[in-house]
Design an enzyme around this catalytic site. Structure first.
Site, PDB file in Angstrom:
ATOM      1  N   HIS A  98       0.584 -12.847   2.173  1.00 57.89           N
ATOM      2  CA  HIS A  98       0.489 -11.589   2.752  1.00 57.89           C
ATOM      3  C   HIS A  98      -1.268 -11.269   2.505  1.00 57.89           C
ATOM      4  O   HIS A  98      -1.548 -10.403   2.190  1.00 57.89           O
ATOM      5  CB  HIS A  98       1.024 -10.333   2.043  1.00 57.89           C
ATOM      6  CG  HIS A  98       1.068  -9.234   2.931  1.00 57.89           C
ATOM      7  ND1 HIS A  98       0.100  -8.231   2.620  1.00 57.89           N
ATOM      8  CD2 HIS A  98       1.953  -8.659   3.441  1.00 57.89           C
ATOM      9  CE1 HIS A  98       0.212  -7.103   3.586  1.00 57.89           C
ATOM     10  NE2 HIS A  98       1.806  -7.283   4.063  1.00 57.89           N
TER      11      HIS A  98
ATOM     12  N   HIS B 281       6.954  -0.973   7.499  1.00 56.63           N
ATOM     13  CA  HIS B 281       5.506  -1.095   8.142  1.00 56.63           C
ATOM     14  C   HIS B 281       5.781  -2.229   9.192  1.00 56.63           C
ATOM     15  O   HIS B 281       6.478  -3.334   8.716  1.00 56.63           O
ATOM     16  CB  HIS B 281       4.561  -1.574   7.003  1.00 56.63           C
ATOM     17  CG  HIS B 281       3.760  -0.627   6.290  1.00 56.63           C
ATOM     18  ND1 HIS B 281       3.456  -0.316   5.110  1.00 56.63           N
ATOM     19  CD2 HIS B 281       3.525   0.835   6.607  1.00 56.63           C
ATOM     20  CE1 HIS B 281       2.986   0.765   4.803  1.00 56.63           C
ATOM     21  NE2 HIS B 281       3.262   1.449   5.659  1.00 56.63           N
TER      22      HIS B 281
ATOM     23  N   HIS C  93      10.496  -3.201   3.983  1.00 59.59           N
ATOM     24  CA  HIS C  93       9.828  -1.639   4.253  1.00 59.59           C
ATOM     25  C   HIS C  93       9.616  -1.741   5.662  1.00 59.59           C
ATOM     26  O   HIS C  93       9.546  -2.505   6.568  1.00 59.59           O
ATOM     27  CB  HIS C  93       8.846  -1.364   3.017  1.00 59.59           C
ATOM     28  CG  HIS C  93       7.497  -2.034   3.594  1.00 59.59           C
ATOM     29  ND1 HIS C  93       7.297  -3.560   3.449  1.00 59.59           N
ATOM     30  CD2 HIS C  93       6.109  -1.773   3.766  1.00 59.59           C
ATOM     31  CE1 HIS C  93       6.235  -3.929   3.532  1.00 59.59           C
ATOM     32  NE2 HIS C  93       5.276  -2.757   3.693  1.00 59.59           N
TER      33      HIS C  93
ATOM     34  N   ASP D  41       4.594  -5.066  10.315  1.00 56.80           N
ATOM     35  CA  ASP D  41       4.132  -6.414   9.867  1.00 56.80           C
ATOM     36  C   ASP D  41       5.502  -7.117   9.159  1.00 56.80           C
ATOM     37  O   ASP D  41       5.459  -8.258   8.993  1.00 56.80           O
ATOM     38  CB  ASP D  41       2.846  -6.645   9.111  1.00 56.80           C
ATOM     39  CG  ASP D  41       2.741  -5.824   7.875  1.00 56.80           C
ATOM     40  OD1 ASP D  41       2.957  -4.799   8.042  1.00 56.80           O
ATOM     41  OD2 ASP D  41       2.234  -6.592   6.970  1.00 56.80           O
ATOM     42  N   HIS D  42       6.465  -6.138   9.028  1.00 63.13           N
ATOM     43  CA  HIS D  42       7.538  -6.680   7.994  1.00 63.13           C
ATOM     44  C   HIS D  42       8.967  -6.328   8.998  1.00 63.13           C
ATOM     45  O   HIS D  42       9.952  -6.876   8.491  1.00 63.13           O
ATOM     46  CB  HIS D  42       7.688  -6.025   6.864  1.00 63.13           C
ATOM     47  CG  HIS D  42       6.484  -6.184   6.090  1.00 63.13           C
ATOM     48  ND1 HIS D  42       6.633  -7.249   5.100  1.00 63.13           N
ATOM     49  CD2 HIS D  42       5.431  -5.958   5.854  1.00 63.13           C
ATOM     50  CE1 HIS D  42       5.437  -7.234   4.556  1.00 63.13           C
ATOM     51  NE2 HIS D  42       4.688  -6.399   4.818  1.00 63.13           N
TER      52      HIS D  42
ATOM     53  N   ASP E 201       5.351  -5.630   0.107  1.00 56.12           N
ATOM     54  CA  ASP E 201       4.447  -5.259  -0.364  1.00 56.12           C
ATOM     55  C   ASP E 201       4.271  -4.419  -1.766  1.00 56.12           C
ATOM     56  O   ASP E 201       4.959  -3.637  -1.706  1.00 56.12           O
ATOM     57  CB  ASP E 201       3.430  -4.703   0.709  1.00 56.12           C
ATOM     58  CG  ASP E 201       3.221  -5.253   1.849  1.00 56.12           C
ATOM     59  OD1 ASP E 201       3.753  -6.476   1.851  1.00 56.12           O
ATOM     60  OD2 ASP E 201       2.910  -4.733   2.909  1.00 56.12           O
TER      61      ASP E 201
ATOM     62  N   HIS F 274       4.535   0.974  -3.210  1.00 55.07           N
ATOM     63  CA  HIS F 274       3.701   0.915  -1.985  1.00 55.07           C
ATOM     64  C   HIS F 274       3.598   2.148  -1.304  1.00 55.07           C
ATOM     65  O   HIS F 274       3.915   3.240  -1.958  1.00 55.07           O
ATOM     66  CB  HIS F 274       4.480  -0.212  -1.139  1.00 55.07           C
ATOM     67  CG  HIS F 274       3.714  -0.590   0.155  1.00 55.07           C
ATOM     68  ND1 HIS F 274       2.198  -1.068  -0.112  1.00 55.07           N
ATOM     69  CD2 HIS F 274       4.148  -0.992   1.396  1.00 55.07           C
ATOM     70  CE1 HIS F 274       1.894  -1.568   0.952  1.00 55.07           C
ATOM     71  NE2 HIS F 274       2.856  -1.513   2.117  1.00 55.07           N
TER      72      HIS F 274
HETATM   73 ZN   LIG Z   1       2.651  -5.779   4.795  1.00 54.82          ZN
HETATM   74 ZN   LIG Z   2       3.302  -2.457   3.936  1.00 54.08          ZN
END
Ligand SMILES: [Zn+2]
Ligand SMILES: [Zn+2]
Length: 300
Positions: free
Chosen positions: A267, A62, A60, A64-65, A209, A140
């Site tokens: 995570h 976000h 996705h 951090d991905h 997530d 999410h």
């Molecule tokens: Zn994340």
């Molecule tokens: Zn996320």
């Protein structure tokens, strides 16, 4: 199948630890799953050859991905990569990457295929003779997919000693592994089932997530390894609900209901110092669990 954890943390990295990312080696193909900031350092730290990566899966949009994706695409050009790279990512990520490449006038020496995902239903996004990749829609705060990667072993395993003992000419070995009967040197018909056995297809699912989402259970029932996010502990379940993440107990419930062989959790929110608390919480419901940590390797 071999899984290597390149990052185990949630959105905020800790000293020496990175956000969620993994590399899966399946039948000599390398699949990078999520691509956060710092990914190139982690690939170097854990000796994964950049050029070996054939596929990148992005769950996705976000940061951090996927914040490491543009850097990696660009580095591949500097390294004069020539082999094809295929990226599966949400449509919005492909739009961002395409516009960044346009603005920076990046010239690619390799064939880059970016496949946009926008279906809310599970779909088979890749299939070869060796394995398949299927999306697992998650729940999410934005559009997010997990991925189920399953081996495809079409051939049976030959018991070589027995085949020799039964005087079967080796030119027929291939036929036996394909499930065909053959005749031995004395003209006796040999049933392929007597000298071969079924090869089990192993499977791995990456789910990050997501809030607790039982809809995924039917997709992951009886798989060999499930990675499920566990950002929070049960005592912080209000925060988990608010941010649409899972607790360790949520992950345990999913693993237990899906009857998976093993659960891997990761995570983690940076607020927790003692990660053993996550294992203790999961074990109240599901026993075969391990913590993801940067550099960990798991044979599936
Ligand atoms: Zn994340
Ligand atoms: Zn996320």
């Amino acid at each position: 199948m071999k899984l290597k954890i390149l990052g185990s943390q949630g959105a905020l990295p800790k000293r020496g630890l990175y956000s969620s990312s993994q590399v899966l080696n399946i039948k000599n193909k390398y699949i990078l799953i999520d691509c956060p900031e710092g990914i190139q350092f982690q690939l170097k730290n854990y000796r994964v050859k950049f050029s070996k990566i054939d596929f990148i899966l992005i769950s996705h949009a976000h940061g951090d991905h996927y914040f490491g994706l543009m850097g990696l695409i660009s580095t591949y050009s500097l390294l004069r990569r020539t082999n094809k790279l295929t990226i599966f990512c949400p449509k919005v990520v492909s739009e961002i990457i395409n516009s960044q490449m346009k603005i920076s006038s990046i010239f690619l020496y390799y064939d880059l295929e970016i496949i946009s995902l926008n279906s809310k239903d599970s779909e088979k996004i890749y299939e070869s003779n060796d394995f398949t990749i299927v999306t697992i829609p998650l729940k999410h705060s934005i559009y997010c997919n997990g991925f189920l990667i399953s081996e495809k072993n079409n051939k049976r395993k030959l018991n070589l000693d027995l085949a020799k003992k039964l005087n079967i000419n080796k030119v027929y070995f291939n036929k036996l592994t394909k499930g065909e009967n053959v005749f031995n040197e004395m003209g006796r018909e040999i049933d392929f089932r007597d000298v071969t056995s079924k090869v089990l297809n192993r499977s791995y699912a990456y789910c990050s997530d997501t809030i607790y989402f039982p809809n995924i259970i039917e997709k992951i029932t009886h798989i060999d390894l499930l990675y499920h996010e566990s950002t929070f502990l049960e005592k912080d379940k209000k925060k988990a609900k608010l941010t649409m993440h899972s607790t360790a107990m949520d992950a345990a419930k999913i693993a237990s209901k899906a009857q998976v062989s093993k659960l891997l959790i990761g995570h983690f929110s940076s607020r927790y110092e003692n990660l053993d608390l996550f294992i203790n919480e999961v074990k109240q419901r599901f026993q075969n669990v391990e913590l993801a940590f940067d550099g960990k390797e798991i044979n599936i």
